[in-house]
Design a protein around this motif. Structure first.
Motif, PDB file in Angstrom:
ATOM      1  N   MET A  16      38.627  47.246  16.535  1.00 54.16           N
ATOM      2  CA  MET A  16      38.019  45.974  16.927  1.00 54.16           C
ATOM      3  C   MET A  16      37.470  45.946  18.357  1.00 54.16           C
ATOM      4  O   MET A  16      37.701  45.001  19.106  1.00 54.16           O
ATOM      5  CB  MET A  16      39.006  44.826  16.698  1.00 54.16           C
TER       6      MET A  16
ATOM      7  N   ASP B 266      37.632  37.623  24.255  1.00 55.33           N
ATOM      8  CA  ASP B 266      37.701  38.566  23.135  1.00 55.33           C
ATOM      9  C   ASP B 266      39.144  38.818  22.737  1.00 55.33           C
ATOM     10  O   ASP B 266      39.503  39.925  22.319  1.00 55.33           O
ATOM     11  CB  ASP B 266      37.014  39.882  23.565  1.00 55.33           C
TER      12      ASP B 266
ATOM     13  N   ASP C  46      33.179  36.674  22.110  1.00 50.23           N
ATOM     14  CA  ASP C  46      32.939  37.565  20.977  1.00 50.23           C
ATOM     15  C   ASP C  46      33.459  36.898  19.695  1.00 50.23           C
ATOM     16  O   ASP C  46      34.291  35.993  19.740  1.00 50.23           O
ATOM     17  CB  ASP C  46      33.660  38.904  21.203  1.00 50.23           C
ATOM     18  N   ASN C  47      32.962  37.341  18.551  1.00 52.04           N
ATOM     19  CA  ASN C  47      33.509  36.967  17.240  1.00 52.04           C
ATOM     20  C   ASN C  47      33.420  35.500  16.899  1.00 52.04           C
ATOM     21  O   ASN C  47      34.280  34.959  16.186  1.00 52.04           O
ATOM     22  CB  ASN C  47      34.981  37.405  17.129  1.00 52.04           C
TER      23      ASN C  47
ATOM     24  N   GLU D  19      31.197  44.572  14.743  1.00 48.91           N
ATOM     25  CA  GLU D  19      31.157  45.962  15.212  1.00 48.91           C
ATOM     26  C   GLU D  19      31.252  46.957  14.048  1.00 48.91           C
ATOM     27  O   GLU D  19      32.077  46.815  13.152  1.00 48.91           O
ATOM     28  CB  GLU D  19      32.280  46.234  16.228  1.00 48.91           C
TER      29      GLU D  19
END
Ligand SMILES: O=c1[nH]cnc2c(O)cc(-c3ccc(F)cc3)cc12
Ligand SMILES: [Mg+2]
Length: 214
Positions: A40, A141, A169-170, A199
């Motif tokens: 990750m 993150d 992120d995400n 990713e």
């Protein structure tokens, strides 16, 4: 005894990357995660968006929430000006142990302060413990459920100034809908979505860049 995925990722760095060369560390991790084992890290596609935000901002003080194995830590630090500092918080001690060695392999120990502990515990200590006045960039993150409470904590601790940037992120996968709603609706942020992919996969994901307006 069985090795862990972070240990195998570190092994790939030590085998394939050149000591003191951050870009070769980033490349070695991306190759490992694309061809051997998914992990990750923010990855290369979202990593290029991260690079452009960092380069444009030229931050003096960066806080990263969620170090994992240090991929984005190294990626960000390799772009910082000479006296800039990056503080990275990691809750998981096993991840922190690996990240410390990845950061050392990249030769970026002088720019990076890795702290093992929770964001809830350490954000309120940033000023007194690290001598941080304001944060120019926060790369979020760590864990989707902590994005919103930690953003409110950063505000309440007076760590954000007019122009401070939150980069999360995400925001799609795994997703942080309450965070997105907050930064997109709040008059105190100018928010922008950078569409990308999870990713090393074809699944949609993206980064949300939110500028604090003061
Ligand atoms: O938990 C996470 N923290 C930080 N970054 C993450 C990240 O980039 C991806 C994922 C993730 C995404 C899809 C999946 F099927 C399993 C895990 C989790 C985290
Ligand atoms: Mg992530």
């Amino acid at each position: 005894t069985q090795s862990t995925r972070p240990q195998r990722l570190l092994g790939a760095v030590q085998k394939n990357a050149t000591r003191g060369d951050p870009r070769s560390v980033v490349k070695a991790i991306d190759e490992f995660c694309r061809h051997k084992e998914w992990a990750m890290n923010v990855g290369d596609e979202k990593g290029c968006i991260l690079d452009s935000v960092v380069s444009e901002l030229n931050p003096a003080t960066v806080l990263e929430l969620g170090t994992y194995c240090g991929y984005s830590t190294v990626r960000i630090a390799s772009l910082l000006p000479p006296h800039a500092k990056l503080i990275t918080l990691e809750f998981n001690p096993d991840y922190a142990k690996i990240a410390c060695q990845v950061i050392a392999w990249a030769g970026l120990e002088d720019k990076i302060q890795l702290v093992e502990g929770s964001s809830a515990e350490w954000i309120p200590k940033m000023k007194e413990h690290f001598g941080v006045k304001m944060l120019d960039l926060v790369f979020m993150d760590h864990w989707k459920d902590d994005y919103l409470p930690d953003t409110k904590l950063l505000e309440d601790c007076g760590l954000l100034r007019k122009g401070s940037v939150l980069l999360a992120d995400n925001v799609i996968c795994p997703g942080s809908p309450d965070y997105l709603k907050y930064v997109r609706r709040s008059p105190r942020y100018k928010s922008q979505y950078f569409r990308s992919h999870l990713e090393y996969t074809k699944a949609e994901d993206g980064l949300e860049k939110s500028v604090f307006l003061g």
